[in-house]
Design an enzyme around this catalytic site. Sequence first.
Site, PDB file in Angstrom:
ATOM      1  N   TYR A  85       6.941  42.854 -24.131  1.00 27.96           N
ATOM      2  CA  TYR A  85       5.744  43.664 -24.422  1.00 27.96           C
ATOM      3  C   TYR A  85       5.641  43.948 -25.908  1.00 27.96           C
ATOM      4  O   TYR A  85       6.655  44.016 -26.607  1.00 27.96           O
ATOM      5  CB  TYR A  85       5.835  44.987 -23.647  1.00 27.96           C
ATOM      6  CG  TYR A  85       5.558  44.815 -22.182  1.00 27.96           C
ATOM      7  CD1 TYR A  85       4.246  44.814 -21.708  1.00 27.96           C
ATOM      8  CD2 TYR A  85       6.583  44.626 -21.273  1.00 27.96           C
ATOM      9  CE1 TYR A  85       3.978  44.644 -20.368  1.00 27.96           C
ATOM     10  CE2 TYR A  85       6.318  44.450 -19.929  1.00 27.96           C
ATOM     11  CZ  TYR A  85       5.013  44.463 -19.481  1.00 27.96           C
ATOM     12  OH  TYR A  85       4.745  44.280 -18.151  1.00 27.96           O
ATOM     13  N   HIS A 142       3.255  35.072 -11.602  1.00 23.37           N
ATOM     14  CA  HIS A 142       3.213  36.404 -12.208  1.00 23.37           C
ATOM     15  C   HIS A 142       2.220  37.320 -11.489  1.00 23.37           C
ATOM     16  O   HIS A 142       2.518  38.485 -11.217  1.00 23.37           O
ATOM     17  CB  HIS A 142       2.842  36.316 -13.686  1.00 23.37           C
ATOM     18  CG  HIS A 142       2.741  37.671 -14.344  1.00 23.37           C
ATOM     19  ND1 HIS A 142       3.821  38.524 -14.425  1.00 23.37           N
ATOM     20  CD2 HIS A 142       1.695  38.323 -14.904  1.00 23.37           C
ATOM     21  CE1 HIS A 142       3.441  39.652 -15.024  1.00 23.37           C
ATOM     22  NE2 HIS A 142       2.159  39.556 -15.326  1.00 23.37           N
ATOM     23  N   HIS A 164      -3.439  46.482 -10.229  1.00 22.19           N
ATOM     24  CA  HIS A 164      -4.276  45.296 -10.399  1.00 22.19           C
ATOM     25  C   HIS A 164      -4.858  44.798  -9.085  1.00 22.19           C
ATOM     26  O   HIS A 164      -5.928  44.192  -9.071  1.00 22.19           O
ATOM     27  CB  HIS A 164      -3.474  44.168 -11.056  1.00 22.19           C
ATOM     28  CG  HIS A 164      -3.062  44.462 -12.462  1.00 22.19           C
ATOM     29  ND1 HIS A 164      -3.962  44.587 -13.496  1.00 22.19           N
ATOM     30  CD2 HIS A 164      -1.829  44.664 -13.008  1.00 22.19           C
ATOM     31  CE1 HIS A 164      -3.314  44.842 -14.617  1.00 22.19           C
ATOM     32  NE2 HIS A 164      -2.026  44.898 -14.351  1.00 22.19           N
ATOM     33  N   ASP A 222       1.835  43.859 -11.151  1.00 28.90           N
ATOM     34  CA  ASP A 222       1.751  45.267 -10.777  1.00 28.90           C
ATOM     35  C   ASP A 222       3.127  45.877 -10.963  1.00 28.90           C
ATOM     36  O   ASP A 222       4.124  45.361 -10.440  1.00 28.90           O
ATOM     37  CB  ASP A 222       1.278  45.419  -9.324  1.00 28.90           C
ATOM     38  CG  ASP A 222      -0.232  45.510  -9.221  1.00 28.90           C
ATOM     39  OD1 ASP A 222      -0.878  45.857 -10.235  1.00 28.90           O
ATOM     40  OD2 ASP A 222      -0.787  45.243  -8.143  1.00 28.90           O
TER      41      ASP A 222
END
Length: 327
Positions: free
Chosen positions: A83, A210, A219, A246
């Site tokens: 990230y 993913h 999501h 998620d």
Amino acid sequence: MAGLWNHSLQWVLACFSFCIISISAELQRFEHPIKANGSLSLLVIGDWGRRGHYNQSLVADQMGWIGEKLNIDLVVSTGDNFYENGLTSIHDPSFKKSFAKIYTAKSLQKRWYSGNHDYRGNVEAQLNPILRKIDRRWLCLRSFVLSSGIVDFFFVDTTPFVDKYFLRPGHHTYDWRGVLPRKEYLAKLLKDLDLALTASTANWKIVIGHHPIQSIGHHGDTAELIVRLLPILEVHDIDMYINGHDHCLEHISSTRRHIQFLTSGGGSKAWNGDIDQLNQDGLKFYYDGQGFMSAELTQTEARIVFYDIFGKVLHNLDLSKELYSTM
């Protein structure tokens, strides 16, 4: 003139054969040995790379303990590895700060097979084999097959399926090198997956992507995967579809087939309380905190377990099936 025509025809046929071979090329395949007793055990983690923050280090510690207990053979990452925007290059310090220096337990020094490579960053950085020299555990490709005899894992690059990344990228910048033209890329990927599933003789077939196909998390369902990917998985009667995206732990059992949809996206930051209360068909388990998943497989038995950051067992799933002869 006839000789020239025959030569030209041979050239065309040769090119045509080459095109067929290229289009039908199988996904790259890797082999991973099973234990001497014929079993395989692994951990599954997703959405993790935050330099130890958001309880990533706590999850890693428990993975180490459970990994030792189960004597795991490998680790699977369901993606969103670094990230917020992936790696900037093969020299990005995030690789060590979010991976190498976090998952330090002895039991976790096994090969990590990773999907989804963060298209918001330098998409080719995580795919670069040089990273394997920096940390021998690391193996990340767009899509590939991992075979261990009793089970075949099919890693599918799901990000290019999602329309909004192309049509409504917002303030994000995506690196689509290797994907464009998108239509041709997806068509080839689906064809290669279909061929690989058809050729598989493993008793267990597990697909890893993913993005969720079914989820009640933040999501939710991924419509594009339901339309394009799910029909292939159903035709081949796969056993499990495992995903991240998620930030939760989740188990949904298909109401149409025997496919088990398993989400392991609790590697670091979680979205507490973010749940769809209305769409819960087939839901067996949901946890809106951090954690991870383990899987133990033999030829005829599979055991799936979800854990929280304290190593507490939250949910388990036991599956069994007959051993079909391929003779």
